[in-house]
Scaffold this active site. Structure first.
Site, PDB file in Angstrom:
ATOM      1  N   CYS A 153     -28.258  21.340  86.123  1.00  0.00           N
ATOM      2  CA  CYS A 153     -28.667  19.840  86.143  1.00  0.00           C
ATOM      3  C   CYS A 153     -27.055  19.073  86.117  1.00  0.00           C
ATOM      4  O   CYS A 153     -26.122  19.444  85.791  1.00  0.00           O
ATOM      5  CB  CYS A 153     -28.954  19.398  84.691  1.00  0.00           C
ATOM      6  SG  CYS A 153     -29.173  18.314  84.267  1.00  0.00           S
ATOM      7  N   GLU A 195     -33.060  17.369  90.279  1.00  0.00           N
ATOM      8  CA  GLU A 195     -32.861  18.528  90.971  1.00  0.00           C
ATOM      9  C   GLU A 195     -33.503  18.769  92.520  1.00  0.00           C
ATOM     10  O   GLU A 195     -34.429  17.612  92.860  1.00  0.00           O
ATOM     11  CB  GLU A 195     -33.687  19.189  90.389  1.00  0.00           C
ATOM     12  CG  GLU A 195     -33.565  21.028  91.225  1.00  0.00           C
ATOM     13  CD  GLU A 195     -31.588  21.143  90.277  1.00  0.00           C
ATOM     14  OE1 GLU A 195     -30.744  20.638  91.368  1.00  0.00           O
ATOM     15  OE2 GLU A 195     -31.427  21.231  89.019  1.00  0.00           O
TER      16      GLU A 195
END
Length: 259
Positions: free
Chosen positions: A2, A123
């Site tokens: 992340c 993402e």
């Protein structure tokens, strides 16, 4: 992994209210929070009783009345206390499966956990030679907490840096077609357990570090604006056109996704 996320002003206020922590300074919504910058995080208070506060933190008693918590600014990129320098920007993520085995995270898991308020995270999926950004949120659009660890590091000049890393887990069914890791998303009913200073056993904390329920999440393909860290505005959330987006496979598919 992340490496970018989103936090709306109203969501930060909701989380702080639940945790019994006041917002001591104005916070404007941030749409593209990246490593290397300061981010708002909540942790058990590190201040001794009677110590004077500072402008970066707000301390309150938790809703349960059992321990004090504080809102602080932490640099995203954890620098272990024993590191010689901060070159490389620090450790952005920490794998949930190996926290207890890694010297960089082992002690922090026991006594330096923090909760990083979030509204969503990004993402990227490779599409040919490009990278398609995706926004992941809770289906009910409620805020959540990213499970984090923080650390103190003393620079050669004597200054103190407080930094953090986001814990990641294996992906759930929604994330898997996009990426092989995802951040640990804590629900509101898990906040107190994660911030409990009495919880020092890895076994006790392990149930909190599992992938979020895919049925409670949404994934939306975005325009490439969010790819660039200099953009931090609502346009980062603009959805991609049908021609730009490549939908992730269904879960049962055979393919693998200022503070």
């Amino acid at each position: 992994m992340c490496c970018r996320y989103l936090l709306l002003q109203e969501h930060l206020r909701q989380i702080l209210e639940r945790l019994g922590v006041a917002l001591s300074a104005e916070f404007l919504s941030r749409y593209n929070i990246a490593p290397g910058t300061d981010l708002p995080a909540v942790r058990p208070s590190t201040r001794k009783k009677g110590a004077a506060g500072n402008s970066a933190a707000s301390v309150s008693t938790s809703a349960a009345g059992t321990s004090a918590r504080e809102l602080v600014g932490l640099r995203w990129g954890l620098i272990p206390s024993w590191a010689r320098d901060d070159e490389g920007g620090g450790l952005v993520n920490a794998r949930a499966e190996t926290l207890e085995a890694k010297p960089s995270f082992r002690d922090a898991l026991r006594s330096r956990r923090c909760l990083i308020p979030a509204s969503g995270f990004y993402e990227w999926k490779p599409v040919g030679r490009a990278r398609q950004p995706w926004l992941f949120r809770r289906k009910d659009e409620a805020p959540f907490g990213l499970a984090g660890l923080w650390e103190n590091w003393r620079a050669p000049d004597g200054s103190l840096l407080e930094s953090c890393a986001v814990i990641t887990s294996e992906p759930n069914e929604l994330m898997r077609p996009i990426h092989h890791r995802m951040p640990v998303m804590l629900r509101a009913d898990q906040f107190d357990a994660w911030l409990d200073p009495e919880a020092t056993s890895a076994d006790r904390l392990a149930p909190l570090l599992r992938p979020a329920n895919a049925a409670e999440m949404t994934a939306v393909a975005l325009q490439p604006r969010v790819n660039h860290v200099q953009y931090d505005d609502p346009d980062c959330l603009l959805p991609a056109s049908a021609a730009e987006a490549e939908s992730p496979p269904a879960p049962d598919s055979q393919l693998s996704l200022g503070f």
